[in-house]
Design a protein around this motif. Structure first.
Motif, mmCIF file in Angstrom:
data_model
loop_
_atom_site.group_PDB
_atom_site.id
_atom_site.type_symbol
_atom_site.label_atom_id
_atom_site.label_comp_id
_atom_site.label_asym_id
_atom_site.label_seq_id
_atom_site.Cartn_x
_atom_site.Cartn_y
_atom_site.Cartn_z
ATOM 1 N N TYR A 121 25.022 3.763 -24.487
ATOM 2 C CA TYR A 121 23.998 3.941 -23.737
ATOM 3 C C TYR A 121 24.746 5.425 -24.843
ATOM 4 C CZ TYR A 121 22.326 8.107 -20.901
ATOM 5 O OH TYR A 121 21.779 9.756 -20.408
ATOM 6 N N ASN A 122 23.956 6.188 -25.177
ATOM 7 C CA ASN A 122 24.367 8.176 -26.095
ATOM 8 C C ASN A 122 23.698 9.399 -25.411
ATOM 9 O OD1 ASN A 122 26.234 6.120 -27.922
ATOM 10 N ND2 ASN A 122 24.161 5.667 -28.754
ATOM 11 N N GLY A 123 23.259 9.025 -24.488
ATOM 12 C CA GLY A 123 22.609 9.815 -23.905
ATOM 13 C C GLY A 123 23.244 11.452 -23.268
ATOM 14 N N VAL A 124 23.227 12.833 -23.287
ATOM 15 C CA VAL A 124 23.340 13.694 -22.561
ATOM 16 C C VAL A 124 24.114 13.549 -21.097
ATOM 17 C CG1 VAL A 124 23.577 16.215 -21.981
ATOM 18 C CG2 VAL A 124 22.075 15.416 -24.033
ATOM 19 N N ASP A 125 23.221 13.235 -20.162
ATOM 20 C CA ASP A 125 23.789 12.702 -18.866
ATOM 21 C C ASP A 125 24.557 11.459 -18.304
ATOM 22 O OD1 ASP A 125 22.098 15.010 -18.073
ATOM 23 O OD2 ASP A 125 20.453 13.392 -18.369
ATOM 24 N N HIS A 126 25.248 11.904 -18.032
ATOM 25 C CA HIS A 126 26.166 10.690 -17.174
ATOM 26 C C HIS A 126 25.345 9.717 -16.645
ATOM 27 C CE1 HIS A 126 29.704 8.639 -15.161
ATOM 28 N NE2 HIS A 126 30.086 9.282 -16.056
ATOM 29 N N PRO A 127 26.032 8.472 -16.874
ATOM 30 C CA PRO A 127 25.075 7.249 -16.158
ATOM 31 C C PRO A 127 24.993 7.470 -13.626
ATOM 32 C CG PRO A 127 26.186 6.455 -17.606
ATOM 33 C CD PRO A 127 26.755 8.170 -17.357
ATOM 34 N N ASP A 128 26.238 7.380 -13.849
ATOM 35 C CA ASP A 128 26.057 8.237 -12.423
ATOM 36 C C ASP A 128 24.505 9.100 -12.188
ATOM 37 O OD1 ASP A 128 28.136 7.033 -12.197
ATOM 38 O OD2 ASP A 128 29.460 8.740 -11.346
ATOM 39 N N THR A 129 24.704 9.975 -13.099
ATOM 40 C CA THR A 129 23.642 11.118 -12.750
ATOM 41 C C THR A 129 22.116 10.377 -12.697
ATOM 42 O OG1 THR A 129 24.616 12.567 -14.269
ATOM 43 C CG2 THR A 129 22.613 13.014 -13.735
ATOM 44 N N ILE A 130 22.646 9.633 -14.056
ATOM 45 C CA ILE A 130 21.253 8.665 -14.163
ATOM 46 C C ILE A 130 20.532 7.912 -12.946
ATOM 47 C CG2 ILE A 130 19.398 6.541 -15.746
ATOM 48 C CD1 ILE A 130 21.659 7.845 -17.482
ATOM 49 N N VAL A 131 21.662 7.413 -12.125
ATOM 50 C CA VAL A 131 21.489 6.392 -11.098
ATOM 51 C C VAL A 131 20.845 6.869 -10.025
ATOM 52 C CG1 VAL A 131 22.602 4.991 -9.597
ATOM 53 C CG2 VAL A 131 22.615 4.635 -11.369
ATOM 54 N N TRP A 132 21.798 8.538 -9.800
ATOM 55 C CA TRP A 132 21.023 9.156 -8.845
ATOM 56 C C TRP A 132 19.759 10.062 -8.675
ATOM 57 C CZ3 TRP A 132 18.892 14.307 -8.789
ATOM 58 C CH2 TRP A 132 19.649 14.805 -7.303
ATOM 59 N N ARG A 133 19.059 10.392 -10.313
ATOM 60 C CA ARG A 133 17.627 10.315 -10.409
ATOM 61 C C ARG A 133 16.719 9.275 -9.972
ATOM 62 N NH1 ARG A 133 17.988 13.429 -16.164
ATOM 63 N NH2 ARG A 133 18.964 15.230 -15.795
ATOM 64 N N MET A 134 17.497 7.881 -9.787
ATOM 65 C CA MET A 134 15.967 6.975 -9.829
ATOM 66 C C MET A 134 16.614 6.837 -8.118
ATOM 67 S SD MET A 134 16.680 4.024 -12.959
ATOM 68 C CE MET A 134 15.148 3.461 -11.847
ATOM 69 N N VAL A 135 17.493 7.393 -7.614
ATOM 70 C CA VAL A 135 17.770 6.833 -6.401
ATOM 71 C C VAL A 135 16.925 8.568 -5.297
ATOM 72 C CG1 VAL A 135 19.182 7.156 -4.177
ATOM 73 C CG2 VAL A 135 19.696 5.633 -6.125
ATOM 74 N N ALA A 136 17.270 9.597 -5.920
ATOM 75 C CA ALA A 136 16.082 10.174 -5.521
ATOM 76 C C ALA A 136 15.136 9.923 -5.763
ATOM 77 C CB ALA A 136 17.111 11.517 -5.822
ATOM 78 N N ALA A 137 14.243 9.465 -6.389
ATOM 79 C CA ALA A 137 12.618 9.722 -6.714
ATOM 80 C C ALA A 137 12.244 8.614 -5.691
ATOM 81 C CB ALA A 137 12.752 9.144 -7.544
ATOM 82 N N VAL A 138 13.117 7.592 -4.767
ATOM 83 C CA VAL A 138 12.526 6.432 -3.990
ATOM 84 C C VAL A 138 12.566 7.122 -2.613
ATOM 85 C CG1 VAL A 138 12.692 4.274 -3.321
ATOM 86 C CG2 VAL A 138 13.121 4.721 -5.701
ATOM 87 N N VAL A 139 11.078 6.498 -2.070
ATOM 88 C CA VAL A 139 11.030 7.541 -0.755
ATOM 89 C C VAL A 139 11.748 6.630 0.474
ATOM 90 C CG1 VAL A 139 9.530 7.319 0.953
ATOM 91 C CG2 VAL A 139 8.503 8.211 -1.558
ATOM 92 N N ARG A 140 11.878 5.403 0.156
ATOM 93 C CA ARG A 140 12.750 5.401 1.327
ATOM 94 C C ARG A 140 13.959 3.208 0.946
ATOM 95 N NH1 ARG A 140 14.053 4.457 7.149
ATOM 96 N NH2 ARG A 140 14.364 2.318 7.507
ATOM 97 N N LEU A 141 14.862 4.038 -0.138
ATOM 98 C CA LEU A 141 15.998 3.050 -0.655
ATOM 99 C C LEU A 141 15.916 1.956 0.656
ATOM 100 C CD1 LEU A 141 15.853 2.093 -3.233
ATOM 101 C CD2 LEU A 141 18.126 3.294 -3.613
ATOM 102 N N GLU A 142 16.147 0.534 0.222
ATOM 103 C CA GLU A 142 16.490 -0.075 1.761
ATOM 104 C C GLU A 142 17.619 -1.089 0.768
ATOM 105 O OE1 GLU A 142 13.411 -2.324 3.264
ATOM 106 O OE2 GLU A 142 12.756 -0.948 3.978
#
Length: 421
Positions: free
Chosen positions: A52-73
């Motif tokens: 991975y060579n992107g600008v955002d840290h992997p932690d940030t990418i995971v955070w965005r995906m978690v934040a996009a889910v209404v109810r993560l189980e």
């Protein structure tokens, strides 16, 4: 897919969990993107951010995906992450999470001099207090974790850990309703005491010198597997059905169990057990249906002694419900002493025995061993199968060929039941 109602699309996506697949679907169409918040599980494999060579840290990418889910189980993360990243995810989704699985890598980070490795990630888990299942890999638990309580946690599994006894005790106190506890490949423990009133399944594997002491007080426990303990005390055993005790590195000196009235399966493994420990286990397990014994020596402390004589008639009279008997070298040899068959008479019968597996490693006392095999077959009226395993026998011994000929002759005479492996 475009013609399906939104509710159907959302239901289909709710079964998706791989983070890579979720990211791809997110860019297909607006309809798909709008449906992805309804997924219930996210899984990040170990290789999620390789190359991975992107600008955002992997932690940030995971955070965005978690934040996009209404109810993560359910959240499973095997890819590397930081303590700060974990805290941010759990603060977002902690209230809805039911299952959490993390590759912590605390031990490796601690060995590399990372200051945050000492309990920091473990402390963050307290944000997900509604968890029902927690599985952790590579845990460093040297201090008591800063957890309040996991009132709904029923399953805790830790694989590969360095523990302090007091820290483990504090962690378990925060999980009072556990039904399943698995600790595998754990080192550093010397005196483990578990008091969990609802525990039903317990599997413990302590890595090291094999001299750990263990005490369990869980009246509902049904399945118990212990590896690496020398002193074992278990109270309240009325529900215990399956028991395995092994010690591949040290010795088993003492076992203390109540009457094992419900026990159906008993496995005993190890290089050396004190004979008193073996005798007590066999006495407590008089109702057992399946017995597996692979203990090489007895004797106290540094003395490696062979098993004493065991009377075959007394043994099977004391275990009338035994259906399957898997017996290795030393115990089989103890049943093959010349005095072991002295009480045989026409009225003796082994009532329940159906399957026998015998592992033979030495050609010594060949005649007595054949006599024992014949007796098992003769008096085991319900015998269905007998397997004889010839393991690492020294063929250079003068009697090895003769003994093997006797075994083959015995097999041919009883070919419908006996087989050689």
């Amino acid at each position: 897919m475009e013609s399906l109602p939104d509710a159907i699309v959302q239901s289909i996506f709710s079964y998706m969990n791989n983070a890579k697949d979720v990211a791809i679907c997110n860019s297909v169409s607006k309809s798909w993107k709008d449906s992805l918040p309804y997924i219930r599980s996210l899984y990040f494999p170990r290789s999620s951010f390789d190359n991975y060579n992107g600008v955002d840290h992997p932690d940030t990418i995971v955070w965005r995906m978690v934040a996009a889910v209404v109810r993560l189980e359910e959240l499973v993360v095997y890819s590397p992450f930081t303590c700060k990243g974990l805290a941010s995810w759990l603060l977002l989704a902690g209230s809805s999470l039911r299952q959490l699985e993390l590759r912590m890598d605390n031990i490796a980070e601690y060995q590399q001099g990372c200051s945050e490795a000492l309990n920091s990630k473990v402390d963050c888990l307290g944000y997900a207090r509604n968890l029902e299942s927690l599985k952790l890999w590579g845990v460093l638990l040297m201090n008591a974790p800063k957890w309040d309580l996991f009132p709904k946690l029923q399953s805790l599994e830790i694989v590969g850990a360095r523990l302090e006894d007091s820290a483990l005790s504090s962690a378990l106190q925060a999980c009072p309703n556990l039904k399943t506890l698995v600790l595998l490949g754990c080192e550093g423990s010397s005196n483990v005491s578990i008091d969990l009133p609802h525990l039903q399944h317990c599997k413990l594997d302590f890595y090291g010198a094999g001299n750990c002491s263990f005490t369990l007080n869980s009246p509902r426990v049904e399945v118990l597997e212990i590896q690496g303990c020398s002193w074992i005390r278990v109270r309240e055993t009325k529900c215990l059905k399956n028991l395995t005790i092994s010690n591949s590195a040290g010795r088993v000196y003492m076992v203390d169990f109540d009457k094992l009235a419900a026990l159906e399966s008993l496995t005993m493994r190890g290089i050396q057990w004190c004979w008193d420990a073996i005798r007590k286990m066999l006495q407590c397990a008089s109702e057992v249906k399946q017995l597996f014994m692979k203990v090489e020596f007895t004797g106290d402390f540094d003395s490696l002694d062979p098993f004493p004589e065991v009377d075959l008639v007394d043994f099977f009279n004391s275990h009338p419900k035994l259906q399957k008997f898997d017996i290795h070298g030393a115990m089989f040899a103890s049943l093959c002493h010349k005095n072991s068959l002295r009480n045989l008479d026409s009225g003796f019968v082994i009532p329940s025995l159906e399957e026998v597996v015998v592992t033979v490693r030495s050609p010594l006392k060949a005649e007595q061993k054949i006599n024992t095999l014949e007796s098992l077959l003769k008096y085991g009226r319900n015998m269905k199968t007998m397997a004889i395993r010839i393991l690492q026998m020294k063929s250079s011994h003068s009697s090895a060929d003769d003994f093997f000929d006797d075994i083959c002759r015995f097999q041919r005479l009883n070919h419908k039941i006996v087989r050689i492996e």
